[in-house]
Design an enzyme around this catalytic site. Structure first.
Site, PDB file in Angstrom:
ATOM      1  N   ASN A   1      -2.340  13.092  -3.085  1.00  0.00           N
ATOM      2  CA  ASN A   1      -3.489  13.379  -4.162  1.00  0.00           C
ATOM      3  C   ASN A   1      -4.067  14.589  -3.777  1.00  0.00           C
ATOM      4  O   ASN A   1      -4.217  15.404  -4.732  1.00  0.00           O
ATOM      5  CB  ASN A   1      -4.357  12.565  -4.220  1.00  0.00           C
ATOM      6  CG  ASN A   1      -4.395  11.398  -5.341  1.00  0.00           C
ATOM      7  OD1 ASN A   1      -3.647  11.839  -6.147  1.00  0.00           O
ATOM      8  ND2 ASN A   1      -5.052  10.321  -5.328  1.00  0.00           N
TER       9      ASN A   1
ATOM     10  N   GLU B   1      -4.718   2.386  -4.048  1.00  0.00           N
ATOM     11  CA  GLU B   1      -3.161   2.711  -4.028  1.00  0.00           C
ATOM     12  C   GLU B   1      -2.632   1.445  -3.446  1.00  0.00           C
ATOM     13  O   GLU B   1      -1.785   1.254  -3.054  1.00  0.00           O
ATOM     14  CB  GLU B   1      -2.938   3.811  -3.238  1.00  0.00           C
ATOM     15  CG  GLU B   1      -3.170   3.694  -1.637  1.00  0.00           C
ATOM     16  CD  GLU B   1      -4.617   4.161  -1.145  1.00  0.00           C
ATOM     17  OE1 GLU B   1      -4.692   4.747   0.001  1.00  0.00           O
ATOM     18  OE2 GLU B   1      -5.528   4.120  -2.184  1.00  0.00           O
TER      19      GLU B   1
ATOM     20  N   ASP C   1       0.908  -1.269   0.065  1.00  0.00           N
ATOM     21  CA  ASP C   1       0.223  -0.079   0.042  1.00  0.00           C
ATOM     22  C   ASP C   1       0.908   1.301   0.051  1.00  0.00           C
ATOM     23  O   ASP C   1       1.955   1.448   0.741  1.00  0.00           O
ATOM     24  CB  ASP C   1      -1.048   0.189   1.127  1.00  0.00           C
ATOM     25  CG  ASP C   1      -1.724   1.198   1.125  1.00  0.00           C
ATOM     26  OD1 ASP C   1      -2.968   0.836   0.647  1.00  0.00           O
ATOM     27  OD2 ASP C   1      -1.555   2.177   1.936  1.00  0.00           O
ATOM     28  N   ILE C   2       0.509   2.104  -0.830  1.00  0.00           N
ATOM     29  CA  ILE C   2       1.224   3.413  -1.114  1.00  0.00           C
ATOM     30  C   ILE C   2       0.845   4.281   0.415  1.00  0.00           C
ATOM     31  O   ILE C   2      -0.165   4.553   0.667  1.00  0.00           O
ATOM     32  CB  ILE C   2       0.934   4.241  -2.193  1.00  0.00           C
ATOM     33  CG1 ILE C   2       1.316   3.434  -3.415  1.00  0.00           C
ATOM     34  CG2 ILE C   2       1.862   5.650  -2.137  1.00  0.00           C
ATOM     35  CD1 ILE C   2       0.826   4.003  -4.568  1.00  0.00           C
TER      36      ILE C   2
ATOM     37  N   ASP D   1      -1.814   9.502 -10.378  1.00  0.00           N
ATOM     38  CA  ASP D   1      -1.716   8.648 -11.223  1.00  0.00           C
ATOM     39  C   ASP D   1      -0.291   8.327 -11.734  1.00  0.00           C
ATOM     40  O   ASP D   1      -0.055   7.160 -12.049  1.00  0.00           O
ATOM     41  CB  ASP D   1      -2.707   8.940 -12.538  1.00  0.00           C
ATOM     42  CG  ASP D   1      -4.165   8.761 -12.228  1.00  0.00           C
ATOM     43  OD1 ASP D   1      -4.384   8.713 -11.177  1.00  0.00           O
ATOM     44  OD2 ASP D   1      -5.019   9.368 -13.061  1.00  0.00           O
TER      45      ASP D   1
END
Length: 316
Positions: A200, A235, A192-193, A209
Site C-alpha cells: 500500500n 488484509e 494474511d496477505i 484494494d
C-alpha cells in the site's frame, strides 16, 4: 393448401447455413473461444471469452496468448505458457486435447476452466493455427446466491464481496454446534496477505484494494460449494472448510496459497503480485470460537516467522 415436406423432400433439401450464421453462433457461444496462428498470436476472440476472462477482444487480438493474458496453470501450478501448453502441443501433434487449467482473469485472480483444443488446417491439410474452447467451471452461481443473501442480511464485505466478520463468527458457531450434535469435522484457514502495508505504501490504496479483490476472487472462484471464505479485517481472511480431514485442509490451504502467488495485476506495464501466509487447524474437542481462531492465528504467525508464503498446521 398447407404443404408438409416428406422424408424424400428433406433428403433432397438439407438445411444450409450461410457463413455469417456460423459467425453469429460462434460469437454468441456461452463458452469462450479463440483462434491463434502458428506463432500462437490470437486472431479471434468471442464474446464468451470476453465474459469469462474479463479481457475485451480489442485487448487481446494481435497479441500472444502467453503475453500476460491467459498464462494457464496446471494442477501443480506450473505456467503452461512456458512449457506444456495444450494448444501448442495440439498444433505439433495434430490431435485434440482436453485439460483443466487455471486461467488468469483480467482482474488478477485465477479461475478454473475446462479447455478443449484442436488444430486449424488449410485445404491441403497443413496446420495453420489452433483453436481453444474453454468453459468456466468455477463456483460462480453458488457464490452469486450467497452474495444476495448476505446483502439482505448486511453480512457482506462491500470491497471483496466476501462474508464479513459478523457472518464468519456466525458460520463458525454453526459449525461448532454441528460438531457437538453430529461429530462432523471442519477446519479453519487463517490467511494474511504478506507485506501488505508495504504494498500500500509503495503503490497506493487503490491498487491495494485491487489486490484484496483478486485475492478474495481466488477463494470464491476455486472453493467447494459448501465452504465459506470471509474477510476477517484489513488484509486478513478466514476460510471455514467443512467435512475435511487434516491432509485435505492443508491441501486446500496450499491450493489457495499457490493461486494467489500465481495471480497478478498489470499496472502500467508492470506485473504486481503478492503472497499469503496461512494457518490451518481442525476443530478439536472443547473448542469454542475464541480458542479455534486463536490457534489458527498462532499458526498463521508461525508461517510468517518461517519466511511467509507457506501453510503451517497442527493437523497430524
Amino acid at each position: 393448401m398447407k404443404y408438409t415436406a416428406n422424408k424424400k423432400d428433406a433428403a433432397k433439401k438439407p438445411m444450409k447455413l450461410e457463413n455469417d450464421s456460423y459467425e453469429k453462433i460462434i460469437e454468441n457461444l456461452h463458452d469462450g473461444l479463440y483462434l491463434v496462428d502458428r506463432d500462437r498470436v490470437i486472431t479471434y476472440w468471442n464474446k464468451g471469452a470476453e465474459k469469462i476472462s474479463g479481457f475485451a477482444a480489442s485487448e487481446v487480438v494481435g497479441r500472444s496468448c502467453s503475453d500476460n493474458i491467459l498464462t494457464h496453470l496446471d494442477d501443480d501450478f506450473n505456467n503452461l505458457c512456458i512449457a506444456g501448453c495444450p494448444l501448442a502441443a495440439s498444433m505439433v501433434a495434430g490431435k485434440l486435447r482436453d485439460a483443466e487449467v487455471y486461467m488468469h482473469h483480467k482482474n488478477g485472480h485465477r479461475i478454473p476452466v475446462s479447455v478443449r483444443v484442436s488444430t486449424l488446417a488449410d485445404k491441403d491439410g497443413n496446420i495453420i493455427g489452433g483453436i481453444e474452447l474453454f468453459t468456466d467451471i468455477s463456483n460462480h452461481e453458488t457464490n452469486k446466491l450467497r452474495i444476495k443473501e448476505l446483502e439482505k442480511l448486511a453480512l457482506l464485505d462491500n470491497l471483496t464481496q466476501l462474508a464479513n466478520r459478523r457472518y464468519i463468527e456466525s458460520e463458525i458457531n454453526n459449525r461448532l454446534e454441528e460438531k457437538k450434535r453430529f461429530n462432523l469435522s471442519f477446519g479453519v484457514l487463517f490467511i494474511d496477505i504478506d507485506h501488505f502495508k508495504a504494498f500500500n505504501d509503495t503503490y497506493g490504496h487503490d491498487l491495494g484494494d485491487k489486490v484484496l479483490q483478486f485475492t478474495a476472487n481466488n477463494f470464491t472462484a476455486n472453493s467447494r460449494p459448501f465452504d465459506m471464505y470471509g474477510r476477517w479485517g484489513g488484509e486478513e481472511f478466514i476460510g471455514v472448510i467443512r467435512n475435511i480431514n487434516g491432509q485435505g485442509l492443508v491441501t486446500i490451504g496450499n491450493k489457495v496459497r499457490n493461486l494467489v502467488e500465481k495471480s497478478y495485476i498489470n499496472h502500467d506495464g508492470k506485473i504486481l503480485q503478492v503472497t499469503v501466509s496461512v494457518g490451518a487447524t481442525l476443530v478439536g474437542q472443547g473448542d469454542d470460537i475464541e480458542s479455534l481462531i486463536k490457534r489458527a492465528d498462532e499458526l498463521l504467525y508461525k508461517s510468517k516467522s518461517a519466511g511467509r508464503n507457506c501453510v503451517t498446521t497442527d493437523c497430524e
